[in-house]
Design a protein around this motif. Structure first.
Motif, mmCIF file in Angstrom:
data_model
loop_
_atom_site.group_PDB
_atom_site.id
_atom_site.type_symbol
_atom_site.label_atom_id
_atom_site.label_comp_id
_atom_site.label_asym_id
_atom_site.label_seq_id
_atom_site.Cartn_x
_atom_site.Cartn_y
_atom_site.Cartn_z
ATOM 1 N N VAL A 81 1.447 6.704 -3.063
ATOM 2 C CA VAL A 81 0.127 6.118 -3.432
ATOM 3 C C VAL A 81 0.199 6.255 -5.098
ATOM 4 N N THR B 224 0.852 -1.358 -0.042
ATOM 5 C CA THR B 224 0.143 -0.020 -0.004
ATOM 6 C C THR B 224 0.782 1.424 -0.155
ATOM 7 N N SER C 214 -3.646 3.278 -3.436
ATOM 8 C CA SER C 214 -4.160 3.336 -2.235
ATOM 9 C C SER C 214 -5.134 2.138 -2.007
ATOM 10 N N HIS C 215 -4.110 1.371 -1.076
ATOM 11 C CA HIS C 215 -4.949 0.075 -0.682
ATOM 12 C C HIS C 215 -4.852 -0.120 0.674
ATOM 13 N N ALA D 254 3.434 11.007 0.891
ATOM 14 C CA ALA D 254 2.267 10.140 0.542
ATOM 15 C C ALA D 254 1.735 10.248 -1.084
ATOM 16 N N TRP E 159 0.365 4.003 1.658
ATOM 17 C CA TRP E 159 0.088 4.588 2.809
ATOM 18 C C TRP E 159 1.246 4.170 4.016
ATOM 19 N N PRO F 191 -8.452 2.040 2.914
ATOM 20 C CA PRO F 191 -7.666 3.301 2.456
ATOM 21 C C PRO F 191 -7.899 4.663 2.752
ATOM 22 N N SER F 192 -9.439 4.793 2.908
ATOM 23 C CA SER F 192 -9.669 6.206 3.339
ATOM 24 C C SER F 192 -9.240 6.410 5.033
ATOM 25 N N ALA G 97 -5.442 6.777 5.214
ATOM 26 C CA ALA G 97 -5.299 8.316 4.961
ATOM 27 C C ALA G 97 -5.321 8.924 5.986
#
Length: 454
Positions: free
Chosen positions: A153, A74, A158-159, A149, A76, A171-172, A175
């Motif tokens: 990404v 990912t 964005s995993h 970031a 992130w 992902p949200s 983040a």
């Protein structure tokens, strides 16, 4: 010195003084016009993206760094790896270059008289310089966060991100917590910036003023590596640089983080106030002023030492944790929780029937040095045997892990068999070989307890 004080009061009472806003713009322009500041801004906004993107594409990942093993999975994970590096090295050095030199540069150039004539208020000069240095520091921190970031990404995507207790963050959610983690480290960064202002004022043109934030940060990092009591560890602003780890557990371990932020902000306010007092009392008439050693100790150092003692007392009284904060019950609970979450991920990889943590009933039995010493405190001699149950199967599954637990509560669990569970870094799935989530994993033991023991 008496003449300087009289002149200062006279100018404060006079008219035609430059406003704080004009002084701030002037000081900000002076800072950003320096080539080294421009290079730092450029580096902070470009280098992290290139670094994270390059490392994410490598076959060998920095698995010894927190979240480093997930940089393939990912985007992130990259900014969190960068955050760990920034808290240890980058931010103290950046603060030293900006805040540690903002007053000392005037001493080296001998321009205090000209600045006082233009602004006509030492108080406004101090506020303008402090705000200008703060603005540049915030710009540098924002560059590190946004660039890393973006690089992660773009390079990986964005995993979902695996948390420190093995649970998956969407992902949200990942983040949001990455952003929150970077915001939280602003507090210790402000504390170092205030120490930089204090050193720049107290030590004058001496190079020690420039190095003071970095040296203080290094001393605090060494202290965090030692087996200190929990109260002492949390009483240092440097703990907020690592306490963000608790955001990535479920539930989040927010108490140590909040304590670290409050301690850092108190340090920032006190150090800034001390720098302000020293600045108003300094001699602006001497072109060879190198600071007052006695005043730097009595007005600058001793109040900060007293603050550490007071903070240690408050934390020790208000929290039930004693000693290192790392005990057998905590380690067993953390290992069992992370194993249960990661076992579910392995089950999904192998396309087996879905399980829940409640069905697994995972438990861990841990000892230290094969039971020859008390199972407490950091060390690389922890050993855990994890047991779990599968629905409809009478036999109990077991897996062995060797643990390296650091003094800040972070641990790395290294699988030691059986091979089909955690003894190999790949698992054979219906779509090919994939990284085994149970082979090695990171975890975090909360140093604070809700009960006196454990």
């Amino acid at each position: 010195m008496t003449a300087t004080t009289v002149d200062t009061h006279a100018t404060d009472a006079g008219t035609g003084r430059a406003s704080v806003l004009r002084g701030y713009r002037f000081e900000l322009l002076k800072l950003v016009s320096q080539w080294r500041i421009r290079l730092l801004v450029l580096a902070c906004w470009i280098a992290p993206a290139l670094f994270v993107a390059a490392v994410s594409r490598q076959s060998a990942l920095p698995s010894d760094t927190l979240f480093g093993r997930w940089m393939h999975a990912t985007g992130w994970a990259g900014p969190l790896v960068m955050l760990g590096f920034a808290g240890t090295w980058a931010l103290p050095l950046l603060v030293s270059v900006v805040a540690g030199d903002v007053f000392a540069s005037e001493d080296r150039l001998g321009t205090w008289r000209h600045l006082l004539v233009a602004v006509r208020s030492p108080r406004r000069i101090f506020v303008a310089k402090a705000l200008a240095s703060l603005s540049v520091i915030l710009l540098l921190v924002a560059g590190l966060a946004c660039s890393s970031a973006l690089g992660g990404v773009v390079a990986v995507g964005s995993h979902p991100l695996v948390g420190l207790d093995g649970h998956l963050l969407a992902p949200s959610d990942a983040a949001g917590k990455v952003l929150l983690a970077w915001v939280c480290v602003l507090a210790p960064t402000l504390a170092l910036a205030a120490i930089g202002l204090l050193g720049s004022v107290a030590l004058g043109r001496s190079p020690m003023g420039l190095l003071l934030p970095a040296l203080v940060a290094l001393a605090m990092q060494v202290a965090q590596m030692l087996p200190l009591p929990v109260a002492v560890r949390l009483a240092l602003p440097s703990y907020a640089f690592i306490a963000w780890n608790g955001l990535f557990t479920s539930p989040a371990q927010v108490r140590p983080l909040l304590i670290g932020i409050v301690v850092s902000l108190v340090w920032a306010v006190l150090a800034t106030a001390l720098a302000y007092v020293l600045f108003l009392r300094r001699d602006f008439t001497s072109l060879t002023y190198d600071g007052s050693g006695r005043r730097a100790i009595t007005t600058g150092l001793l109040p900060l030492v007293a603050l550490v003692a007071l903070t240690v007392t408050v934390v020790a009284v208000s929290t039930p944790s004693v000693g290192s904060g790392i005990g057998q019950v905590k380690v067993q609970r953390s290992v069992a929780t992370a194993f249960a979450h990661l076992y579910r991920q392995q089950t999904e990889q192998l396309r087996r029937p879905a399980l829940t943590e409640a069905q697994l009933r995972a438990t861990a039995a841990c000892d230290k040095s094969a039971g020859h010493v008390t199972a407490e405190g950091p060390g690389n001699d922890w050993r855990c045997v994890v047991s779990w149950h599968l629905p409809g199967v009478e036999a109990v599954g077991t897996a062995v892990y060797q643990l390296d637990v650091t003094s800040d509560g972070r641990f790395v669990a290294d699988g030691d068999g059986p091979k089909e569970v955690n003894g190999y870094f790949l698992v054979r799935t219906p779509v090919g070989d994939a990284p085994n989530p149970l082979w090695q994993f990171d975890g975090n033991v909360e140093l604070l307890s809700t009960t006196p023991k454990g």
